[in-house]
Design a protein around this motif. Structure first.
Motif, PDB file in Angstrom:
ATOM      1  N   MET A   1       0.845  -1.202   0.000  1.00 32.76           N
ATOM      2  CA  MET A   1       0.000   0.000   0.000  1.00 32.76           C
ATOM      3  C   MET A   1       0.886   1.260   0.000  1.00 32.76           C
ATOM      4  O   MET A   1       1.800   1.351   0.827  1.00 32.76           O
ATOM      5  CB  MET A   1      -0.862  -0.031   1.280  1.00 32.76           C
ATOM      6  N   THR A   2       0.656   2.177  -0.914  1.00 32.23           N
ATOM      7  CA  THR A   2       1.461   3.405  -0.907  1.00 32.23           C
ATOM      8  C   THR A   2       0.938   4.342   0.193  1.00 32.23           C
ATOM      9  O   THR A   2      -0.187   4.169   0.686  1.00 32.23           O
ATOM     10  CB  THR A   2       1.353   4.158  -2.251  1.00 32.23           C
ATOM     11  N   GLY A   3       1.745   5.323   0.530  1.00 27.98           N
ATOM     12  CA  GLY A   3       1.332   6.281   1.541  1.00 27.98           C
ATOM     13  C   GLY A   3       0.033   6.972   1.143  1.00 27.98           C
ATOM     14  O   GLY A   3      -0.871   7.178   1.961  1.00 27.98           O
ATOM     15  N   ARG A   4      -0.053   7.284  -0.141  1.00 26.77           N
ATOM     16  CA  ARG A   4      -1.244   7.978  -0.633  1.00 26.77           C
ATOM     17  C   ARG A   4      -2.490   7.113  -0.445  1.00 26.77           C
ATOM     18  O   ARG A   4      -3.533   7.574   0.029  1.00 26.77           O
ATOM     19  CB  ARG A   4      -1.032   8.298  -2.115  1.00 26.77           C
ATOM     20  N   GLU A   5      -2.349   5.828  -0.817  1.00 26.76           N
ATOM     21  CA  GLU A   5      -3.497   4.908  -0.647  1.00 26.76           C
ATOM     22  C   GLU A   5      -3.854   4.770   0.835  1.00 26.76           C
ATOM     23  O   GLU A   5      -5.025   4.737   1.208  1.00 26.76           O
ATOM     24  CB  GLU A   5      -3.147   3.518  -1.209  1.00 26.76           C
ATOM     25  N   ARG A   6      -2.797   4.717   1.645  1.00 22.95           N
ATOM     26  CA  ARG A   6      -3.003   4.543   3.094  1.00 22.95           C
ATOM     27  C   ARG A   6      -3.793   5.734   3.666  1.00 22.95           C
ATOM     28  O   ARG A   6      -4.764   5.554   4.382  1.00 22.95           O
ATOM     29  CB  ARG A   6      -1.622   4.440   3.755  1.00 22.95           C
ATOM     30  N   VAL A   7      -3.367   6.943   3.298  1.00 18.92           N
ATOM     31  CA  VAL A   7      -4.053   8.139   3.820  1.00 18.92           C
ATOM     32  C   VAL A   7      -5.478   8.220   3.266  1.00 18.92           C
ATOM     33  O   VAL A   7      -6.438   8.461   4.004  1.00 18.92           O
ATOM     34  CB  VAL A   7      -3.268   9.426   3.465  1.00 18.92           C
ATOM     35  N   LEU A   8      -5.612   7.990   1.958  1.00 20.63           N
ATOM     36  CA  LEU A   8      -6.942   8.131   1.357  1.00 20.63           C
ATOM     37  C   LEU A   8      -7.908   7.074   1.885  1.00 20.63           C
ATOM     38  O   LEU A   8      -9.099   7.336   2.049  1.00 20.63           O
ATOM     39  CB  LEU A   8      -6.845   8.084  -0.170  1.00 20.63           C
ATOM     40  N   ASN A   9      -7.393   5.874   2.160  1.00 20.04           N
ATOM     41  CA  ASN A   9      -8.256   4.857   2.774  1.00 20.04           C
ATOM     42  C   ASN A   9      -8.636   5.260   4.189  1.00 20.04           C
ATOM     43  O   ASN A   9      -9.800   5.187   4.577  1.00 20.04           O
ATOM     44  CB  ASN A   9      -7.541   3.505   2.815  1.00 20.04           C
ATOM     45  N   ALA A  10      -7.623   5.664   4.965  1.00 23.24           N
ATOM     46  CA  ALA A  10      -7.895   6.011   6.372  1.00 23.24           C
ATOM     47  C   ALA A  10      -8.871   7.177   6.456  1.00 23.24           C
ATOM     48  O   ALA A  10      -9.778   7.175   7.286  1.00 23.24           O
ATOM     49  CB  ALA A  10      -6.595   6.357   7.087  1.00 23.24           C
ATOM     50  N   ILE A  11      -8.703   8.142   5.571  1.00 22.80           N
ATOM     51  CA  ILE A  11      -9.539   9.346   5.662  1.00 22.80           C
ATOM     52  C   ILE A  11     -11.003   9.014   5.360  1.00 22.80           C
ATOM     53  O   ILE A  11     -11.916   9.686   5.826  1.00 22.80           O
ATOM     54  CB  ILE A  11      -8.974  10.466   4.746  1.00 22.80           C
ATOM     55  N   ARG A  12     -11.198   7.920   4.593  1.00 20.95           N
ATOM     56  CA  ARG A  12     -12.580   7.504   4.287  1.00 20.95           C
ATOM     57  C   ARG A  12     -13.001   6.326   5.158  1.00 20.95           C
ATOM     58  O   ARG A  12     -13.930   5.600   4.820  1.00 20.95           O
ATOM     59  CB  ARG A  12     -12.692   7.165   2.806  1.00 20.95           C
ATOM     60  N   CYS A  13     -12.297   6.152   6.272  1.00 18.76           N
ATOM     61  CA  CYS A  13     -12.624   5.118   7.272  1.00 18.76           C
ATOM     62  C   CYS A  13     -12.551   3.703   6.711  1.00 18.76           C
ATOM     63  O   CYS A  13     -13.272   2.814   7.161  1.00 18.76           O
ATOM     64  CB  CYS A  13     -13.998   5.356   7.892  1.00 18.76           C
ATOM     65  N   ARG A  14     -11.706   3.513   5.696  1.00 15.35           N
ATOM     66  CA  ARG A  14     -11.518   2.145   5.177  1.00 15.35           C
ATOM     67  C   ARG A  14     -10.283   1.536   5.799  1.00 15.35           C
ATOM     68  O   ARG A  14      -9.456   2.238   6.375  1.00 15.35           O
ATOM     69  CB  ARG A  14     -11.360   2.175   3.653  1.00 15.35           C
ATOM     70  N   GLU A  15     -10.141   0.227   5.589  1.00 14.51           N
ATOM     71  CA  GLU A  15      -9.014  -0.471   6.220  1.00 14.51           C
ATOM     72  C   GLU A  15      -7.667  -0.065   5.628  1.00 14.51           C
ATOM     73  O   GLU A  15      -7.561   0.234   4.438  1.00 14.51           O
ATOM     74  CB  GLU A  15      -9.188  -1.975   6.038  1.00 14.51           C
ATOM     75  N   THR A  16      -6.643  -0.100   6.485  1.00 13.23           N
ATOM     76  CA  THR A  16      -5.280   0.176   6.012  1.00 13.23           C
ATOM     77  C   THR A  16      -4.356  -0.853   6.653  1.00 13.23           C
ATOM     78  O   THR A  16      -4.721  -1.491   7.633  1.00 13.23           O
ATOM     79  CB  THR A  16      -4.809   1.580   6.466  1.00 13.23           C
ATOM     80  N   ASP A  17      -3.149  -1.006   6.057  1.00 12.15           N
ATOM     81  CA  ASP A  17      -2.212  -1.972   6.638  1.00 12.15           C
ATOM     82  C   ASP A  17      -1.611  -1.439   7.939  1.00 12.15           C
ATOM     83  O   ASP A  17      -1.188  -2.193   8.791  1.00 12.15           O
ATOM     84  CB  ASP A  17      -1.114  -2.328   5.623  1.00 12.15           C
ATOM     85  N   ARG A  18      -1.533  -0.135   8.088  1.00 11.77           N
ATOM     86  CA  ARG A  18      -1.112   0.486   9.338  1.00 11.77           C
ATOM     87  C   ARG A  18      -1.618   1.927   9.371  1.00 11.77           C
ATOM     88  O   ARG A  18      -2.121   2.434   8.364  1.00 11.77           O
ATOM     89  CB  ARG A  18       0.411   0.453   9.505  1.00 11.77           C
ATOM     90  N   ILE A  19      -1.461   2.554  10.534  1.00  9.12           N
ATOM     91  CA  ILE A  19      -1.911   3.945  10.671  1.00  9.12           C
ATOM     92  C   ILE A  19      -1.024   4.858   9.810  1.00  9.12           C
ATOM     93  O   ILE A  19       0.195   4.756   9.858  1.00  9.12           O
ATOM     94  CB  ILE A  19      -1.840   4.351  12.158  1.00  9.12           C
ATOM     95  N   PRO A  20      -1.616   5.737   9.027  1.00  8.50           N
ATOM     96  CA  PRO A  20      -0.781   6.672   8.247  1.00  8.50           C
ATOM     97  C   PRO A  20      -0.228   7.823   9.091  1.00  8.50           C
ATOM     98  O   PRO A  20      -0.818   8.200  10.101  1.00  8.50           O
ATOM     99  CB  PRO A  20      -1.734   7.192   7.176  1.00  8.50           C
ATOM    100  N   TRP A  21       0.856   8.383   8.617  1.00  2.00           N
ATOM    101  CA  TRP A  21       1.599   9.425   9.356  1.00  2.00           C
ATOM    102  C   TRP A  21       1.735  10.651   8.467  1.00  2.00           C
ATOM    103  O   TRP A  21       2.266  10.563   7.363  1.00  2.00           O
ATOM    104  CB  TRP A  21       2.942   8.820   9.765  1.00  2.00           C
ATOM    105  N   VAL A  22       1.231  11.782   8.954  1.00  2.00           N
ATOM    106  CA  VAL A  22       1.270  13.029   8.180  1.00  2.00           C
ATOM    107  C   VAL A  22       1.855  14.164   9.027  1.00  2.00           C
ATOM    108  O   VAL A  22       1.142  14.797   9.804  1.00  2.00           O
ATOM    109  CB  VAL A  22      -0.141  13.426   7.674  1.00  2.00           C
ATOM    110  N   PRO A  23       3.152  14.411   8.930  1.00  2.00           N
ATOM    111  CA  PRO A  23       3.718  15.551   9.681  1.00  2.00           C
ATOM    112  C   PRO A  23       3.340  16.860   8.982  1.00  2.00           C
ATOM    113  O   PRO A  23       3.538  16.978   7.777  1.00  2.00           O
ATOM    114  CB  PRO A  23       5.226  15.290   9.606  1.00  2.00           C
ATOM    115  N   PHE A  24       2.789  17.805   9.726  1.00  2.00           N
ATOM    116  CA  PHE A  24       2.388  19.077   9.106  1.00  2.00           C
ATOM    117  C   PHE A  24       3.599  20.012   9.030  1.00  2.00           C
ATOM    118  O   PHE A  24       3.836  20.837   9.906  1.00  2.00           O
ATOM    119  CB  PHE A  24       1.248  19.723   9.882  1.00  2.00           C
ATOM    120  N   VAL A  25       4.358  19.843   7.965  1.00  2.00           N
ATOM    121  CA  VAL A  25       5.580  20.625   7.798  1.00  2.00           C
ATOM    122  C   VAL A  25       5.259  21.930   7.067  1.00  2.00           C
ATOM    123  O   VAL A  25       4.863  21.913   5.911  1.00  2.00           O
ATOM    124  CB  VAL A  25       6.634  19.817   7.002  1.00  2.00           C
ATOM    125  N   GLY A  26       5.418  23.040   7.775  1.00  2.00           N
ATOM    126  CA  GLY A  26       5.282  24.353   7.158  1.00  2.00           C
ATOM    127  C   GLY A  26       6.604  25.064   7.329  1.00  2.00           C
ATOM    128  O   GLY A  26       7.609  24.692   6.704  1.00  2.00           O
TER     129      GLY A  26
END
Lengths: 455, 299
Positions: A1-26
């Motif tokens: 699963m790519t990071g993009r798939e992981r985030v997009l699945n998680a954001i729509r409450c679908r299953e993922t292989d692990r919790i995605p990680w998004v550091p808010f880098v500004g």
């Protein structure tokens, strides 16, 4: 699963292989580049270079293009002050300086720093097709506050219609910005509306809900996902935020993840946050950061959750702390270790270690999570056991499991930071690495020899 | 010795900067080694300018993203700097009008500051002329009052007695323990501050019985309204209505109507304003007030 798939699945409450990680880098990206925040925020090249460095170092599943809530305000005539280690700040409000609401326009994509961030978004997208790309846009209530200043609070009583017109205009700006970012390749639009924490749910429903709901509908219709970002003491509005039907709600450390989870579960709304920004990520250690990541992971559960900081990362956040979070989120074994690591603020008053030089024997301490439950710990213990056995009663060895208070005490006394670790006569000798038998034998033999010579 | 910390809160426009100037000039404070932290959202430099005649170290905190947690970063950095310079007896923190007092108190409880600083008083300024308008919209304005050890009702020179009494009642409702003083331009405030004792609170910081909430309700009445029925309703609700303002079509004529502390003001309005009405009330549920007004406004 790519990071993009992981985030997009998680954001729509679908299953993922692990919790995605998004550091808010500004502005933190500027510190990675070794430059000031002002230079960074004004350059498309530097924003994309900073993002690239963050991607290399933090291996995120998703990343914002940048984190800046002043872009729209600046284009629309707010006075903005830049800083070297912070995002810019709005300090002058056009609608209090004689400008009329009817005179404001719809920001165009080649205006001001909108052009800058859209160029950066395109570059980051092109170079990183496997990462979920976030865009942060200013929420309608916060943009209204930027434009009118804090007079808005008095006007909410004195001129309800005007405030509603202003917020309606700001929500059109938010839709336009969403459209630009989606065309530039962003997957997730974060509607950041921190100032809503200032009002209660009744006011939220009256002045924010109808507009925010429309924005999220617009984002969905344009093929992206919407996330509602808030900060501060906004607990009272979480239900109202959820009812605006964003795909996701993102909160800071002022609200507990358990609370948000309870409000979002079963409603097809995912949630994210709430790593502690200052006391942990900025001022804490790698251990603190790893432990805080585990706290979030354990509180939130595996479905519909995105691990992220509470809001944009402070400029000077030590990269090693974020790397510690990356390690934990990607590896369940690291999570187990972090769960059991002693809190560095805990002081063991009754720690005493033997004086290893008083005896002719060599003492080997193996600090583990638990050799019965964790594979690397088991191999480490097996290696020590086998080698020490060769020396008969000249060498004593012992396993210290950090699941026990005594184990934690020994770990703290020896200054051990990683698991498993081998200490020989009180000295840290092998960290997280199973030593080849010959190497371990050699170290022990030298210690014995030294002791024999000193008699 | 620990640095004495005084926190000055109060919503926007309550007169914090004026009060601060008065405090700094006062006998009680003028010879002390003082550092100031100014944290005013959207007003960079303004307070600094007013204070430029003084020789106090002045630190401005203003985080662009207006995220409260991010401000904490700058706040901790600034307080650390003040401690390291070790030339301060008194630290005055002028919070932004939209700051939550509990945040400032919790920042100061961080282990790194616990030893070096002691909050002596949390002082909240309340604008007699405007507090009832702000209270339902601006959550921190209420929590600032709840956390205060001393509440100074300001601008008493431009509010009438009824108004001041109403604000005092409202403030007492939110904070039964704090000392309440009345004043203008921060005169005599320094003496009050020095005499103020910290209030020991429950862990949540707020008294156990929840105060009555102030609510705001808006209506857009389309049709004709009976003036008599409307005024009769206002009379029945006179103890609950704190403010009312708007435009109503009374028997075919648009009128501007306003209620301040139970007194009704109205005038015929020739403009083509849309009928709309906002009511601020307390000690009554939202449902009840909505129902009562909807009946009379024929909504």
């Amino acid at each position: 699963m790519t990071g993009r798939e992981r985030v997009l699945n998680a954001i729509r409450c679908r299953e993922t292989d692990r919790i995605p990680w998004v550091p808010f880098v500004g502005s933190h990206a500027a510190s990675l580049l070794g430059i000031g925040a002002e230079e960074y925020f004004k350059s498309a090249e530097l924003i994309s270079e900073g993002a690239q460095l963050a991607i290399e170092r933090y291996k995120p599943d998703g990343l914002p293009v940048t984190f800046d809530l002043q872009i729209e305000a600046e284009v629309l005539g707010c006075d903005v002050k830049y800083s070297q280690d912070n995002p810019p700040a709005v300090f002058g409000h056009p609608l209090t300086k004689g400008k009329k609401l009817e005179e404001l326009w719809m920001p165009q994509k080649d205006e001001g720093r909108i052009k800058t961030v859209l160029q950066a978004a395109e570059t980051i997208r092109q170079k990183n097709p496997d990462i979920a790309l976030y865009a942060t846009i200013t929420g309608p209530f916060t943009l209204a506050l930027h434009l009118l200043g804090t007079d808005i609070f008095m006007k909410m009583f004195e001129d309800v219609d005007y405030v509603k017109q202003l917020i309606a205009y700001c929500s059109e700006v938010a839709k336009k910005m969403s459209e630009y970012y989606i065309h530039a390749g962003c997957d997730i639009i974060a509607l950041v509306d921190p100032m809503t924490s200032q009002i209660g749910p009744d006011m939220f429903k009256q002045f924010v809900s109808p507009y925010a709901s429309e924005i999220f509908e617009f984002i969905r219709a344009n093929g992206a996902a919407g996330s509602f970002f808030v900060c501060g003491h906004a607990q009272q509005n979480i239900e109202a935020m959820r009812d605006c039907k964003p795909e996701n709600i993102s909160i800071d450390e002022n609200i507990s993840l358990e609370f948000v989870k309870q409000k979002c579960e079963g409603m097809q709304v995912s949630f994210g946050g709430n790593l502690q920004l200052t006391t942990v990520l900025l001022l804490g250690s790698e251990t603190d950061s790893a432990k805080d990541a585990v706290r979030c992971i354990d509180s939130a559960g595996k479905t519909g959750f995105i691990l992220a900081p509470g809001c944009d990362l402070p400029y000077a956040t030590p990269p090693k702390n974020l790397e510690a979070v990356t390690k934990v989120v990607q590896d369940e074994y690291e999570q187990q270790i972090a769960r059991n690591m002693p809190d560095e603020s805990i002081k063991f008053e009754d720690i005493s270690l033997p004086n290893y030089q008083d005896t002719q024997k060599v003492t080997v301490n193996v600090i583990t999570l638990d050799s019965e439950a964790c594979a690397p710990c088991q191999y480490m213990v097996d290696a020590v056991k086998a080698v020490c056995g060769k020396f008969g009663d000249k060498v004593e060895w012992q396993e210290h499991k950090i699941k026990t208070r005594d184990g934690l005490k020994v770990m703290a006394a020896l200054g051990v930071q990683n698991i498993p670790t081998v200490c020989i006569d009180g000295e840290i000798s092998f960290i997280s690495r199973i030593p080849p038998k010959e190497e371990l034998e050699e170290v022990i033999r030298k210690k014995l020899q030294k002791k024999a010579e000193s008699v | 010795m620990a640095v004495s910390v005084y926190v000055l809160t109060g919503y926007l426009g309550a007169g914090k900067t004026t009060a601060l100037n008065s405090i700094l000039k006062s006998e009680q404070f003028r010879d002390k080694r003082i550092s100031l932290i100014i944290n005013e959202f959207g007003k960079i430099g303004v307070d600094g300018k007013l204070l430029e005649n003084h020789s106090f170290p002045l630190y401005e905190i203003n985080k662009g993203s207006v995220f409260c947690v991010c401000t904490k970063t700058d706040f901790i950095k600034t307080v650390t700097q003040i401690r390291e310079q070790a030339n301060t007896d008194i630290l005055i923190i002028e919070a932004t009008g939209i700051a939550e007092s509990c945040d400032i108190e919790s920042f100061m409880k961080e282990p790194i500051f616990k030893q070096g600083f002691e909050i002596k008083a949390n002082v909240c300024l309340v604008d007699a002329a405007n507090f009832t308008k702000i209270a339902p919209f601006l959550k921190p304005a209420v929590s600032q009052v709840q956390y205060a050890d001393l509440i100074n009702i300001t601008k008493t020179d431009i509010a009438d007695e009824d108004e001041i009494a109403a604000v005092e009642k409202l403030v007492r409702n939110y904070n039964p323990q704090a000392r309440i003083t009345l004043g203008t331009y921060g005169r005599g405030l320094a003496e009050d501050i020095i005499q103020t004792k910290r209030i020991e609170r429950e862990s949540a910081g707020i008294s156990m019985t929840p105060p009555e909430d102030v609510i705001a309700v808006s209506f857009t009445p389309e049709g004709n309204v009976s003036r008599e029925e409307f005024l009769s309703l206002l009379d029945k609700l006179k103890n609950q209505i704190l403010r009312l303002k708007g435009y109503v079509n009374f028997d075919g004529q648009l009128e501007y109507i306003e209620v301040v502390c139970g007194k009704v003001f109205s005038r015929k309005e020739p403009s083509n304003k849309r009928p709309s009405l906002t009511v601020i009330a307390w000690k009554i549920s939202r449902e009840e007030i909505e129902q009562k007004f909807k009946n009379v406004l024929k909504i």
